[in-house]
Design an enzyme around this catalytic site. Structure first.
Site, PDB file in Angstrom:
ATOM      1  N   ASP A 198       1.257 -25.012 -17.473  1.00  0.00           N
ATOM      2  CA  ASP A 198       2.308 -25.543 -16.615  1.00  0.00           C
ATOM      3  C   ASP A 198       3.380 -24.471 -16.395  1.00  0.00           C
ATOM      4  O   ASP A 198       3.704 -23.711 -17.297  1.00  0.00           O
ATOM      5  CB  ASP A 198       2.942 -26.780 -17.285  1.00  0.00           C
ATOM      6  CG  ASP A 198       3.591 -27.693 -16.279  1.00  0.00           C
ATOM      7  OD1 ASP A 198       4.033 -28.785 -16.673  1.00  0.00           O
ATOM      8  OD2 ASP A 198       3.670 -27.312 -15.080  1.00  0.00           O
ATOM      9  N   CYS A 230      -1.622 -32.086 -10.166  1.00  0.00           N
ATOM     10  CA  CYS A 230      -1.441 -31.388 -11.428  1.00  0.00           C
ATOM     11  C   CYS A 230      -0.666 -32.361 -12.306  1.00  0.00           C
ATOM     12  O   CYS A 230      -1.105 -33.515 -12.433  1.00  0.00           O
ATOM     13  CB  CYS A 230      -0.769 -30.023 -11.246  1.00  0.00           C
ATOM     14  SG  CYS A 230       0.463 -29.954  -9.940  1.00  0.00           S
ATOM     15  N   SER A 231       0.520 -31.984 -12.801  1.00  0.00           N
ATOM     16  CA  SER A 231       1.296 -32.974 -13.544  1.00  0.00           C
ATOM     17  C   SER A 231       2.349 -33.586 -12.609  1.00  0.00           C
ATOM     18  O   SER A 231       2.411 -34.791 -12.430  1.00  0.00           O
ATOM     19  CB  SER A 231       1.970 -32.354 -14.766  1.00  0.00           C
ATOM     20  OG  SER A 231       2.685 -33.342 -15.479  1.00  0.00           O
ATOM     21  N   ALA A 232       3.162 -32.709 -11.998  1.00  0.00           N
ATOM     22  CA  ALA A 232       4.152 -33.198 -11.033  1.00  0.00           C
ATOM     23  C   ALA A 232       3.595 -33.195  -9.614  1.00  0.00           C
ATOM     24  O   ALA A 232       4.146 -33.835  -8.720  1.00  0.00           O
ATOM     25  CB  ALA A 232       5.415 -32.336 -11.084  1.00  0.00           C
ATOM     26  N   GLY A 233       2.511 -32.434  -9.400  1.00  0.00           N
ATOM     27  CA  GLY A 233       1.907 -32.353  -8.062  1.00  0.00           C
ATOM     28  C   GLY A 233       2.715 -31.483  -7.121  1.00  0.00           C
ATOM     29  O   GLY A 233       2.843 -31.787  -5.931  1.00  0.00           O
ATOM     30  N   VAL A 234       3.270 -30.375  -7.650  1.00  0.00           N
ATOM     31  CA  VAL A 234       4.030 -29.469  -6.777  1.00  0.00           C
ATOM     32  C   VAL A 234       3.682 -28.000  -7.041  1.00  0.00           C
ATOM     33  O   VAL A 234       3.250 -27.285  -6.131  1.00  0.00           O
ATOM     34  CB  VAL A 234       5.553 -29.703  -6.876  1.00  0.00           C
ATOM     35  CG1 VAL A 234       5.926 -31.089  -6.355  1.00  0.00           C
ATOM     36  CG2 VAL A 234       6.104 -29.515  -8.282  1.00  0.00           C
ATOM     37  N   GLY A 235       3.820 -27.549  -8.278  1.00  0.00           N
ATOM     38  CA  GLY A 235       3.653 -26.123  -8.543  1.00  0.00           C
ATOM     39  C   GLY A 235       2.220 -25.657  -8.435  1.00  0.00           C
ATOM     40  O   GLY A 235       1.850 -24.914  -7.510  1.00  0.00           O
ATOM     41  N   ARG A 236       1.374 -26.116  -9.359  1.00  0.00           N
ATOM     42  CA  ARG A 236      -0.018 -25.686  -9.377  1.00  0.00           C
ATOM     43  C   ARG A 236      -0.777 -26.226  -8.159  1.00  0.00           C
ATOM     44  O   ARG A 236      -1.608 -25.542  -7.574  1.00  0.00           O
ATOM     45  CB  ARG A 236      -0.667 -26.114 -10.700  1.00  0.00           C
ATOM     46  CG  ARG A 236      -0.113 -25.340 -11.904  1.00  0.00           C
ATOM     47  CD  ARG A 236      -0.539 -25.924 -13.243  1.00  0.00           C
ATOM     48  NE  ARG A 236       0.210 -27.135 -13.560  1.00  0.00           N
ATOM     49  CZ  ARG A 236       0.110 -27.767 -14.734  1.00  0.00           C
ATOM     50  NH1 ARG A 236      -0.703 -27.321 -15.678  1.00  0.00           N
ATOM     51  NH2 ARG A 236       0.823 -28.861 -14.973  1.00  0.00           N
ATOM     52  N   SER A 237      -0.435 -27.420  -7.723  1.00  0.00           N
ATOM     53  CA  SER A 237      -1.108 -28.003  -6.550  1.00  0.00           C
ATOM     54  C   SER A 237      -0.816 -27.193  -5.288  1.00  0.00           C
ATOM     55  O   SER A 237      -1.724 -26.903  -4.497  1.00  0.00           O
ATOM     56  CB  SER A 237      -0.656 -29.452  -6.356  1.00  0.00           C
ATOM     57  OG  SER A 237      -1.076 -30.260  -7.452  1.00  0.00           O
ATOM     58  N   GLN A 274       5.897 -23.845  -7.083  1.00  0.00           N
ATOM     59  CA  GLN A 274       7.196 -24.099  -7.688  1.00  0.00           C
ATOM     60  C   GLN A 274       7.911 -22.833  -8.174  1.00  0.00           C
ATOM     61  O   GLN A 274       9.127 -22.759  -8.114  1.00  0.00           O
ATOM     62  CB  GLN A 274       7.026 -25.054  -8.879  1.00  0.00           C
ATOM     63  CG  GLN A 274       8.330 -25.494  -9.477  1.00  0.00           C
ATOM     64  CD  GLN A 274       8.161 -26.027 -10.876  1.00  0.00           C
ATOM     65  OE1 GLN A 274       7.131 -25.811 -11.496  1.00  0.00           O
ATOM     66  NE2 GLN A 274       9.160 -26.719 -11.366  1.00  0.00           N
TER      67      GLN A 274
HETATM   68  C1  LIG Z   1      11.256 -27.814 -14.390  1.00  0.00           C
HETATM   69  N1  LIG Z   1      10.671 -29.094 -14.705  1.00  0.00           N
HETATM   70  C2  LIG Z   1      10.813 -30.090 -13.847  1.00  0.00           C
HETATM   71  O1  LIG Z   1      11.415 -29.986 -12.802  1.00  0.00           O
HETATM   72  C3  LIG Z   1      10.173 -31.419 -14.220  1.00  0.00           C
HETATM   73  C4  LIG Z   1       9.179 -31.817 -13.146  1.00  0.00           C
HETATM   74  C5  LIG Z   1       7.995 -30.880 -13.063  1.00  0.00           C
HETATM   75  C6  LIG Z   1       7.872 -30.011 -11.983  1.00  0.00           C
HETATM   76  C7  LIG Z   1       6.769 -29.168 -11.887  1.00  0.00           C
HETATM   77  C8  LIG Z   1       5.804 -29.185 -12.891  1.00  0.00           C
HETATM   78  N2  LIG Z   1       4.680 -28.322 -12.795  1.00  0.00           N
HETATM   79  S1  LIG Z   1       3.329 -28.780 -11.918  1.00  0.00           S
HETATM   80  O2  LIG Z   1       3.784 -29.280 -10.560  1.00  0.00           O
HETATM   81  O3  LIG Z   1       2.502 -27.571 -11.779  1.00  0.00           O
HETATM   82  O4  LIG Z   1       2.637 -29.857 -12.662  1.00  0.00           O
HETATM   83  C9  LIG Z   1       5.930 -30.025 -13.999  1.00  0.00           C
HETATM   84  C10 LIG Z   1       7.043 -30.879 -14.091  1.00  0.00           C
HETATM   85  N3  LIG Z   1      11.234 -32.413 -14.276  1.00  0.00           N
HETATM   86  C11 LIG Z   1      11.664 -32.907 -15.455  1.00  0.00           C
HETATM   87  O5  LIG Z   1      11.209 -32.567 -16.522  1.00  0.00           O
HETATM   88  C12 LIG Z   1      12.817 -33.894 -15.378  1.00  0.00           C
HETATM   89  C13 LIG Z   1      14.153 -33.205 -15.685  1.00  0.00           C
HETATM   90  C14 LIG Z   1      14.585 -32.304 -14.650  1.00  0.00           C
HETATM   91  C15 LIG Z   1      14.274 -30.954 -14.750  1.00  0.00           C
HETATM   92  C16 LIG Z   1      14.713 -30.065 -13.769  1.00  0.00           C
HETATM   93  C17 LIG Z   1      15.470 -30.565 -12.715  1.00  0.00           C
HETATM   94  O6  LIG Z   1      15.910 -29.704 -11.746  1.00  0.00           O
HETATM   95  C18 LIG Z   1      15.805 -31.916 -12.619  1.00  0.00           C
HETATM   96  C19 LIG Z   1      15.353 -32.789 -13.586  1.00  0.00           C
HETATM   97  N4  LIG Z   1      12.701 -34.851 -16.413  1.00  0.00           N
HETATM   98  C20 LIG Z   1      12.239 -36.082 -16.218  1.00  0.00           C
HETATM   99  O7  LIG Z   1      11.853 -36.467 -15.137  1.00  0.00           O
HETATM  100  O8  LIG Z   1      12.288 -36.803 -17.395  1.00  0.00           O
HETATM  101  C21 LIG Z   1      11.479 -37.967 -17.592  1.00  0.00           C
HETATM  102  C22 LIG Z   1      10.012 -37.561 -17.516  1.00  0.00           C
HETATM  103  C23 LIG Z   1      11.815 -38.456 -19.006  1.00  0.00           C
HETATM  104  C24 LIG Z   1      11.783 -39.025 -16.564  1.00  0.00           C
END
Ligand SMILES: CNC(=O)[C@H](Cc1ccc(NS(=O)(=O)O)cc1)NC(=O)[C@H](Cc1ccc(O)cc1)NC(=O)OC(C)(C)C
Length: 299
Positions: A198, A230-237, A274
């Site tokens: 991730d 993926c997990s959030a469906g933005v970066g890896r997707s 992402q």
């Molecule tokens: C940097 N991390 C994040 O932004 C993740 C969402 C996320 C994005 C992309 C990816 N990678 S992926 O798209 O490749 O799967 C994983 C997770 N979000 C959270 O963890 C957010 C916190 C957050 C982080 C950064 C931000 O600017 C605003 C809020 N937390 C969150 O949603 O907490 C819960 C799960 C308990 C409801």
């Protein structure tokens, strides 16, 4: 203050014959120009509403509070009776090389939304699912295990899923599911990339080229939409879709426009591709292909 999309350019095509020199210039001084270019994408699409995602009945359906689907491009499930929010899933249509709605990009299903996920696969008539995360990474749940653990059929709502066969490779697995709803049955292929951390990139990056090719060897361009998560469906997707698109574009065009592809994706779903490292990885994958490295899928 961010500039409106209409003011910043929406595409930056690069001649393929100049791509190696382009990469050298962009990556000079610790990727200074890559950083500048990626920063220009930061606010693209962010002025668009996500009202349905924010409804109290739908909030629990979102894995992350900051990753919400834009209203205008969201996938709508067929509503169930008068159940408020029954058409909602955290998913957006995203353009690919072959169609403006080639992909449905979604978050890794939650246990509570996995029935909705299978309804989306069925109602969209999708025949392929791309999964780019493990279910658990560093002790954290990234995605529900939304498919059976063995060959016994499992019901997800009124949809049954049964594993027909599975092929395992060092960096991915390919499964065929028999998916049934009522009297109808369909084969849905599942392509699971298992070694992409991730917020990071595959190691080595061009492993992703082999995965995209393994996918495209089995799923022709007219078979769509394709569900990607993926997990959030933005970066890896977003990284996967962008690479899939440019590997088809370079076969018929003298130009490639990675900036423009990411711009267009971000108009449909937030933060597609992402991280800057993922943005650079796309360029590294293309460089490896253009330099003639053997990147066949070997599967
Ligand atoms: C940097 N991390 C994040 O932004 C993740 C969402 C996320 C994005 C992309 C990816 N990678 S992926 O798209 O490749 O799967 C994983 C997770 N979000 C959270 O963890 C957010 C916190 C957050 C982080 C950064 C931000 O600017 C605003 C809020 N937390 C969150 O949603 O907490 C819960 C799960 C308990 C409801």
């Amino acid at each position: 203050m961010s500039l409106p999309d209409s003011v910043i350019e929406t595409s930056r095509p690069v001649r393929i014959e100049n791509f190696s020199n382009h990469y050298r210039i962009m990556s000079a001084d610790s990727d200074f120009r890559f950083s500048e270019e990626f920063e220009e994408l930061k606010h693209v699409g962010r002025d668009q509403p996500c009202t349905f995602a924010d409804l109290p009945c739908n909030r629990p359906k979102n894995r992350f509070t900051n990753i919400l689907p834009y209203d205008h491009s969201r996938f709508k499930l067929q509503p169930v009776d008068d159940e408020e929010g029954s058409d909602y899933i955290n998913a957006n249509y995203v353009p690919g090389y072959n169609s403006p709605r080639e992909f449905i990009v979604t978050q890794g299903p939650l246990h509570s939304t996995r029935d909705d996920f299978w309804r989306m696969v069925w109602e969209s008539n999708s025949r392929a699912i791309i999964m780019l995360t493990r279910c658990v990474e560093k002790g954290r749940e990234k995605c529900d295990h939304y498919w059976p653990y063995d060959t016994m059929p499992v019901y997800y709502g009124d949809i049954s899923v049964q594993i027909l066969n599975e092929s395992r490779y060092p960096d991915w697995n390919v499964c065929e599911f028999m998916v049934c709803r009522g009297e109808q049955q369909r084969v849905v292929r599942h392509f699971h990339f298992t070694t992409w951390p991730d917020f990071g990139v595959p190691n080595p990056p061009h492993t992703l080229v082999r995965f995209v090719r393994a996918f495209r060897e089995r799923v022709p361009p007219d078979q769509r939409p394709i569900v990607v998560h993926c997990s959030a469906g933005v970066g890896r997707s977003g990284t996967f879709i962008c690479l899939d698109r440019i590997l088809q574009q370079i076969l018929v065009s003298d130009y490639v426009d990675i900036f423009g592809i990411v711009f267009a994706m971000r108009k449909e779903r937030v933060w597609m591709v992402q991280t800057e490292q993922q943005y650079i990885c796309i360029h590294q994958c293309l460089l490896a292909v253009l330099e003639g490295k053997d990147l066949s899928s070997s599967t």
